[in-house]
Design a protein around this motif. Structure first.
Motif, PDB file in Angstrom:
ATOM      1  N   ARG A  78       0.833  -1.203   0.000  1.00 21.41           N
ATOM      2  CA  ARG A  78       0.000   0.000   0.000  1.00 21.41           C
ATOM      3  C   ARG A  78       0.863   1.247   0.000  1.00 21.41           C
ATOM      4  NH1 ARG A  78      -0.534   2.891   4.684  1.00 21.41           N
ATOM      5  NH2 ARG A  78       0.450   1.952   6.529  1.00 21.41           N
ATOM      6  N   LYS A  79       0.256   2.326  -0.456  1.00 19.87           N
ATOM      7  CA  LYS A  79       0.914   3.630  -0.485  1.00 19.87           C
ATOM      8  C   LYS A  79       0.777   4.286   0.879  1.00 19.87           C
ATOM      9  CE  LYS A  79       0.636   8.055  -2.993  1.00 19.87           C
ATOM     10  NZ  LYS A  79      -0.044   8.765  -4.113  1.00 19.87           N
ATOM     11  N   TYR A  80       1.879   4.767   1.425  1.00 25.85           N
ATOM     12  CA  TYR A  80       1.834   5.455   2.711  1.00 25.85           C
ATOM     13  C   TYR A  80       1.112   6.795   2.566  1.00 25.85           C
ATOM     14  CZ  TYR A  80       5.148   2.590   5.446  1.00 25.85           C
ATOM     15  OH  TYR A  80       5.760   1.588   6.158  1.00 25.85           O
ATOM     16  N   ALA A  81       0.426   7.177   3.605  1.00 35.35           N
ATOM     17  CA  ALA A  81      -0.157   8.519   3.668  1.00 35.35           C
ATOM     18  C   ALA A  81       0.952   9.544   3.920  1.00 35.35           C
ATOM     19  CB  ALA A  81      -1.197   8.587   4.779  1.00 35.35           C
ATOM     20  N   ALA A  82       0.691  10.761   3.552  1.00 36.49           N
ATOM     21  CA  ALA A  82       1.667  11.829   3.804  1.00 36.49           C
ATOM     22  C   ALA A  82       1.931  11.926   5.304  1.00 36.49           C
ATOM     23  CB  ALA A  82       1.153  13.157   3.270  1.00 36.49           C
ATOM     24  N   GLU A  84       3.321   9.642   7.176  1.00 39.06           N
ATOM     25  CA  GLU A  84       3.305   8.359   7.872  1.00 39.06           C
ATOM     26  C   GLU A  84       4.713   7.903   8.237  1.00 39.06           C
ATOM     27  OE1 GLU A  84       1.417   3.848   7.415  1.00 39.06           O
ATOM     28  OE2 GLU A  84       0.771   5.473   6.079  1.00 39.06           O
ATOM     29  N   ILE A  85       5.678   8.119   7.362  1.00 39.64           N
ATOM     30  CA  ILE A  85       7.056   7.741   7.696  1.00 39.64           C
ATOM     31  C   ILE A  85       7.523   8.509   8.921  1.00 39.64           C
ATOM     32  CG2 ILE A  85       9.449   7.925   6.905  1.00 39.64           C
ATOM     33  CD1 ILE A  85       8.492   7.254   4.108  1.00 39.64           C
ATOM     34  N   THR A  86       7.214   9.786   8.979  1.00 40.85           N
ATOM     35  CA  THR A  86       7.602  10.622  10.114  1.00 40.85           C
ATOM     36  C   THR A  86       7.008  10.080  11.415  1.00 40.85           C
ATOM     37  OG1 THR A  86       7.680  12.545   8.660  1.00 40.85           O
ATOM     38  CG2 THR A  86       7.552  12.967  11.034  1.00 40.85           C
ATOM     39  N   GLU A  87       5.743   9.727  11.362  1.00 36.11           N
ATOM     40  CA  GLU A  87       5.079   9.203  12.551  1.00 36.11           C
ATOM     41  C   GLU A  87       5.677   7.862  12.976  1.00 36.11           C
ATOM     42  OE1 GLU A  87       0.568   7.824  13.914  1.00 36.11           O
ATOM     43  OE2 GLU A  87       0.878   8.945  12.050  1.00 36.11           O
ATOM     44  N   ARG A  88       5.954   6.984  12.027  1.00 37.71           N
ATOM     45  CA  ARG A  88       6.531   5.677  12.349  1.00 37.71           C
ATOM     46  C   ARG A  88       7.918   5.823  12.984  1.00 37.71           C
ATOM     47  NH1 ARG A  88       4.847   0.907  10.082  1.00 37.71           N
ATOM     48  NH2 ARG A  88       2.846   0.981   9.016  1.00 37.71           N
ATOM     49  N   LEU A  89       8.723   6.748  12.453  1.00 37.12           N
ATOM     50  CA  LEU A  89      10.053   6.941  13.020  1.00 37.12           C
ATOM     51  C   LEU A  89       9.954   7.494  14.438  1.00 37.12           C
ATOM     52  CD1 LEU A  89      13.101   6.858  12.734  1.00 37.12           C
ATOM     53  CD2 LEU A  89      13.014   9.148  11.728  1.00 37.12           C
ATOM     54  N   ALA A  90       9.014   8.402  14.671  1.00 36.87           N
ATOM     55  CA  ALA A  90       8.841   8.953  16.020  1.00 36.87           C
ATOM     56  C   ALA A  90       8.534   7.832  17.019  1.00 36.87           C
ATOM     57  CB  ALA A  90       7.727   9.996  16.019  1.00 36.87           C
ATOM     58  N   ASN A  91       7.683   6.901  16.628  1.00 36.32           N
ATOM     59  CA  ASN A  91       7.367   5.770  17.508  1.00 36.32           C
ATOM     60  C   ASN A  91       8.587   4.883  17.724  1.00 36.32           C
ATOM     61  OD1 ASN A  91       4.695   6.620  17.712  1.00 36.32           O
ATOM     62  ND2 ASN A  91       4.033   5.383  15.952  1.00 36.32           N
ATOM     63  N   THR A  92       9.380   4.720  16.664  1.00 37.45           N
ATOM     64  CA  THR A  92      10.578   3.883  16.766  1.00 37.45           C
ATOM     65  C   THR A  92      11.611   4.502  17.697  1.00 37.45           C
ATOM     66  OG1 THR A  92      10.259   3.025  14.526  1.00 37.45           O
ATOM     67  CG2 THR A  92      12.483   2.881  15.442  1.00 37.45           C
ATOM     68  N   LEU A  93      11.766   5.822  17.652  1.00 30.68           N
ATOM     69  CA  LEU A  93      12.803   6.474  18.444  1.00 30.68           C
ATOM     70  C   LEU A  93      12.356   6.842  19.853  1.00 30.68           C
ATOM     71  CD1 LEU A  93      14.442   8.908  15.818  1.00 30.68           C
ATOM     72  CD2 LEU A  93      15.094   6.568  16.422  1.00 30.68           C
ATOM     73  N   ALA A  94      11.080   6.717  20.131  1.00 32.42           N
ATOM     74  CA  ALA A  94      10.570   7.149  21.441  1.00 32.42           C
ATOM     75  C   ALA A  94      11.320   6.515  22.609  1.00 32.42           C
ATOM     76  CB  ALA A  94       9.069   6.866  21.533  1.00 32.42           C
ATOM     77  N   PRO A  95      11.627   5.224  22.579  1.00 32.80           N
ATOM     78  CA  PRO A  95      12.319   4.632  23.738  1.00 32.80           C
ATOM     79  C   PRO A  95      13.840   4.823  23.745  1.00 32.80           C
ATOM     80  CG  PRO A  95      11.746   2.919  22.157  1.00 32.80           C
ATOM     81  CD  PRO A  95      11.185   4.202  21.630  1.00 32.80           C
ATOM     82  N   VAL A  96      14.402   5.424  22.705  1.00 31.71           N
ATOM     83  CA  VAL A  96      15.862   5.536  22.603  1.00 31.71           C
ATOM     84  C   VAL A  96      16.373   6.533  23.645  1.00 31.71           C
ATOM     85  CG1 VAL A  96      17.757   6.278  21.113  1.00 31.71           C
ATOM     86  CG2 VAL A  96      15.906   4.882  20.179  1.00 31.71           C
ATOM     87  N   ARG A  97      17.480   6.164  24.312  1.00 32.33           N
ATOM     88  CA  ARG A  97      17.981   7.001  25.397  1.00 32.33           C
ATOM     89  C   ARG A  97      19.434   7.441  25.225  1.00 32.33           C
ATOM     90  NH1 ARG A  97      13.500   7.442  25.801  1.00 32.33           N
ATOM     91  NH2 ARG A  97      12.053   6.928  27.492  1.00 32.33           N
ATOM     92  N   ASP A  98      20.140   6.931  24.221  1.00 30.18           N
ATOM     93  CA  ASP A  98      21.539   7.319  24.062  1.00 30.18           C
ATOM     94  C   ASP A  98      21.923   7.251  22.581  1.00 30.18           C
ATOM     95  OD1 ASP A  98      21.906   4.585  23.497  1.00 30.18           O
ATOM     96  OD2 ASP A  98      22.520   4.150  25.552  1.00 30.18           O
TER      97      ASP A  98
END
Length: 963
Positions: A78-82, A84-98
């Motif tokens: 499927r085609k990502y919504a405008a 969506e990549i930004t939102e997915r990366l934010a979720n991925t980096l949320a727990p990063v601490r260093d």
């Protein structure tokens, strides 16, 4: 049955044998304990994706679970919504601490998304726009979100950077090149510039300079993105486009950035900054910086020097291409991607300062706009856009083969098969044939845009005879002899003027590049002027213009680069001294010389209004300065078109006045609208209550004199009166900052005069005379219709009623304009004592003649002398005031010629006098036009119009009673 056996055999059979074999080998190596995705569309597409890309194959083999997760989650198909990549990366980096955790998370996210993007592109599920958008969003998200993490971690260690007033400072990341244009390709570097708003210090225990903080932050960001780890790298980062390149600081303050580009910025940096876009950090501050840098990129004038600079840049690129054997380079080779970009960006650099819609980062949008405004033909734009898409798709799919930054067409058979398959061709030969055709078309259009048919000297034949004549190597007498042979009537005067230009302060002050352009232009101008009807005057006028514009050498480039522009300039200088001076005062208009089709075809009122609305639609409604400049350029452009058509004989003199009047009316209408909207935004609409109903009060511009009489000439003032129709009760605006209506309309009139009469870089729009308002200079600038009517009925002098003969509403409220027309009809039809009226009009004319008539018996002042234009005008005004009550058809027209016709038809002027006066009036007006265009004053030899003078004087004596 193993999972690999579920691959449809037809999908494998559709591949070329060698590629099918590579896919089967890869499937054979698939781990037995790992299942392939079950989704049929994924299994159907897998052979093609793996065949086209070693990168995809390796990614799937190294992390089988990644492919399965993409397939099962539906993200692959499927085609990502405008966003969506930004939102997915934010979720991925949320727990990063260093930082180590950030590096790992970024790379794994990047690898997942690159696999998805490449797969969708290669199997045909995504178009080019989606692929470029997703790649650009991926890069921007990684930059911005990494920067946010790193900034906060660094603030914890060093303190928060602040300006002198204590405001926290954040870094701004500018994305350049394809990232800035949201056109990032599959394996591209990202070109970045780091900057920050204000100098200052951090607020930590050991304060550090803001620049030191942001340089450290920038290094951390580059490492986070660029460093190679076992999981690869996120993006290769190139910082060489920053001020002073590798030798400059990694991060600069805004003021340092502005100083650099203002004082040291080079032409290639203008080109690079076209695509600059904020891609991380403080987006709002970055937007202000780019606005401040805009004048560096986009000149206010037409910058045809950019064409020469871009040509030189391209020549250097091609020299490198030949040196390194890169002729098969999709990006840099002949007919490659860069040539399409150069074409679009040439128009942007040349015209972007005048047309904001060209200040666009995406090349396809630029090309589409060039087609819309007819700067490039439809078929050219079609071929360039088709070629660009084809080349960018080939570039992406070439890089997706191995996730390598390459633009070279592969020379090994397997990769050629991969690229042909990815591009949808049966074999390499078919792809090569299409590629050759596309590159041939693109290169042909590039050559058309960048060729300089008269700019380059023939190196083999050396300087021409005219070059030598100009360069100052010959004795003055020899130059004069050559000029004589070329057909100049006064070679001594011409030689003296050429020498004065060559040795004068203007030429001495030019840069080496500017002098080179001047030295190329003048011989061309001499050669063109020798064929004019008046070669001496034509060349001298042209040299005066060149001396005026030479400091902006881009104008010299325009004339050197474009034979048509120089040809039209010589033709206009031959026909009119006024046009030559007009162009010298408004050199922006030299652009009009490029297209004779529009130059000699002035627009009618409807087309003028449409064109001006289009011009203004490209400007922010709050930007009064730009709106004023647009009005000036519009007026100047269309006045030039009228004058060009006039000197070429394409339009008769009476129509010239119609065109000039139409331009003024359209400009006034838009100017009123601009000022009115600005005032309403601040104070609200002017309302009043009449008979219990709330109504909006109107405003109107009443034209007198030449504008009112539809007889405007070149450089005519506008005689105007401002009226409004506020009345009744509650006369005030309805905004948060209300004004009484009379104050509102007084400010409206003052601001309108400011828009019209203020000297700006574009000059004065119109000189405006408002002395015909009630009580003249002592009266209110804007008068209510009621007060205007009362004054005209009770206090006005006869000459003020004479002026009403040529008065009409030309801008503003239509109902108010009609109310004025009704009042005008009432005033012009008032019963009058004919004998007293005749005496008053005659006495006023005699007094005027005594003040303004010529004192030279050998000369005839066409306007003011006895038997001239003003005598005709006074007779018409007297006749209308005397006869309009009995002949209402005299109220219909405000112009002298049609009023004379009406006076003849109603019998008020007997025995053909009306026709004879009209004939004389036309002859006088035509001669004045010619004199104006030659800047020859308003008088002629006394005998030139003797017959017309005798006719007008005889009718005056019969009608007005003689002197």
């Amino acid at each position: 049955m193993t999972s690999t056996d579920r691959i449809p055999k037809a999908a494998l059979a559709a591949l070329p044998d060698e590629l099918a074999e590579t896919v089967q080998t890869a499937l054979a190596d698939w781990p037995a304990d790992e299942a392939l995705p079950e989704q049929p569309e994924v299994l159907e597409s897998l052979p093609r994706a793996w065949a086209c890309s070693e990168f995809i194959t390796r990614s799937c083999q190294r992390r089988p679970e990644r492919l399965r997760e993409l397939a099962e989650g539906g993200d692959l198909t499927r085609k990502y919504a405008a966003g969506e990549i930004t939102e997915r990366l934010a979720n991925t980096l949320a727990p990063v601490r260093d930082e180590p955790g950030l590096h790992l998370a970024l790379r794994r996210f990047r690898n997942r998304e690159m696999l998805r993007i490449a797969w969708r592109d290669l199997v045909g599920w995504a178009d080019l726009e989606e692929t470029l958008r997703d790649l650009s969003e991926l890069a921007e998200s990684c930059i911005d979100q990494s920067l946010d993490k790193l900034y906060h971690w660094l603030c914890e260690r060093m303190g928060t950077p602040r300006d002198a007033e204590g405001n926290p400072q954040r870094m701004v990341v500018l994305g350049m090149g394809k990232l800035g244009g949201q056109e990032l390709n599959f394996s591209s570097d990202i070109d970045l510039i780091f900057c920050f708003p204000e100098p200052g210090q951090t607020d930590g225990r050991r304060p550090r300079d803001n620049q030191e903080f942001f340089i450290r932050l920038g290094r951390q960001l580059v490492t986070a993105l660029d460093k190679h780890t076992p999981d690869g790298q996120v993006f290769r980062v190139d910082m060489r486009l920053r001020p002073n390149g590798d030798s400059g600081p990694l991060a600069l303050s805004f003021s340092a950035m502005e100083h650099y580009y203002q004082h040291q910025g080079r032409e290639w940096e203008r080109y690079a900054m076209i695509k600059a876009r904020v891609v991380g950090g403080d987006y709002q501050a970055g937007a202000h910086l780019l606005d401040d840098l805009r004048p560096f990129v986009y000149r206010r004038y037409l910058d045809f020097g950019a064409l020469e600079e871009l040509r030189d840049m391209k020549a250097k690129v091609m020299a490198q291409v030949r040196l390194k054997g890169m002729e098969n380079n999709l990006k840099l080779g002949p007919g490659g991607i860069r040539e399409v970009e150069f074409i679009g960006q040439a128009f942007q650099l040349i015209r972007g300062g005048r047309d904001r819609r060209l200040q666009e980062r995406r090349i396809l949008h630029v090309l589409d706009y060039l087609r819309e405004v007819h700067l490039l033909p439809d078929y050219v734009v079609g071929e360039l856009m088709e070629g660009y898409r084809f080349l960018r798709e080939a570039e992406n799919r070439l890089q997706a083969i191995g996730d390598r930054q390459t633009h070279e067409i592969p020379d090994n058979p397997l990769d050629r098969q991969r690229l042909a398959l990815a591009m949808g061709f049966e074999d390499w030969e078919a792809l090569q044939s299409r590629l050759d055709r596309v590159q041939h078309q693109v290169h042909g259009h590039f050559e058309q845009v960048f060729s300089a048919p008269q700019a380059e000297e023939d190196e083999e034949s050396g300087p021409s005879e005219l070059d030598v004549l100009w360069q100052g190597e010959l004795e003055p007498q020899t130059v004069r002899e050559q000029l004589d042979e070329l057909g100049f009537d006064d070679p001594q005067a011409v030689e003296r003027r050429l020498r004065a230009l060559r040795e004068g302060s203007v030429a001495r002050a030019l840069s080496a590049q500017g002098r080179h352009r001047l030295d190329r232009l003048i011989p061309l101008m001499i050669g063109a002027a020798r064929s004019a009807d008046n070669p001496d005057a034509t060349l001298l006028r042209g040299l005066d213009l060149v001396e005026t514009i030479a400091r902006r050498t881009a104008y010299l480039s325009l004339l050197v680069e474009h034979p048509m522009a120089l040809s039209q300039l010589i033709q206009l200088c031959d026909g009119s001294a006024w046009i030559a001076r007009y162009l010298a005062h408004h050199p922006l208009l030299l652009d009009e010389l490029l297209d004779p089709r529009s130059l000699y075809k002035p627009l009618g009122s409807e087309a003028l209004a449409e064109e001006l609305r289009d011009w203004l639609s490209r400007i922010d409604e709050d930007d009064l300065e730009e709106q004023m400049e647009a009005l000036r350029l519009f007026k100047q452009t269309n006045t030039l078109r009228v004058a060009a058509a006039d000197v070429s004989g394409a339009v008769p003199v009476m129509v010239v006045s119609d065109y000039l009047t139409g331009i003024a009316e359209v400009v006034l209408e838009e100017a009123v609208g601009i000022v009115y909207r600005h005032l309403v935004a601040r104070h609200g609409r002017p309302l009043c209550r009449v008979d219990g109903e709330t109504v909006e009060a109107g405003f109107s511009v009443i034209a007198y004199g030449k504008l009112g009489g539809i007889e405007l000439g070149y450089g005519s003032d506008l005689d105007v009166v401002f009226i409004h129709d506020t009345r009744g009760e509650a006369q005030h605006t309805d905004g948060d900052r209300p004004l009484d209506n009379p104050v509102f309309f007084a400010r409206l009139a003052q601001r309108l005069l400011h828009v019209l009469s203020t000297q700006t870089p574009g000059g004065v729009l119109y000189e405006v005379d408002t002395r015909l308002r009630p009580s003249g200079k002592a009266g209110l600038l804007a008068t209510s219709l009621e007060a205007f009517a009362r004054y005209q009925r009770e206090e006005a002098w006869t000459w003020e009623h004479q002026a009403l003969v040529r008065a009409r509403a030309v801008a503003g409220s239509e109902p108010l304009g009609q109310a004025f027309a009704d009042l005008r009809a009432e005033l012009l039809t008032l019963p009058r004592d004919i004998t007293a009226l005749r005496a008053e009009v005659r006495q006023m004319r005699e007094r005027m003649r005594g003040e303004k008539a010529s004192r030279d018996p050998e000369r005839f002042d066409i306007k003011q002398d006895r038997g001239g234009i003003t005598d005709i005008e006074f007779m018409v005004q007297y006749a209308v005031l005397a006869a309009a009550g009995e002949h209402p058809e005299l109220l219909r027209y405000p112009d002298n010629v049609r009023l004379l016709g009406a006076l003849g038809r109603c019998g008020w002027l007997p025995d053909g006098d009306a026709d004879r006066l009209a004939e004389a009036y036309r002859a006088y007006r035509g001669r004045l036009h010619r004199l104006t265009l030659q800047e020859a004053g308003g008088s002629v030899p006394a005998g030139e119009f003797q017959q017309h003078r005798d006719t007008v004087t005889g009718i005056w004596d019969r009608l007005m009673g003689g002197d």
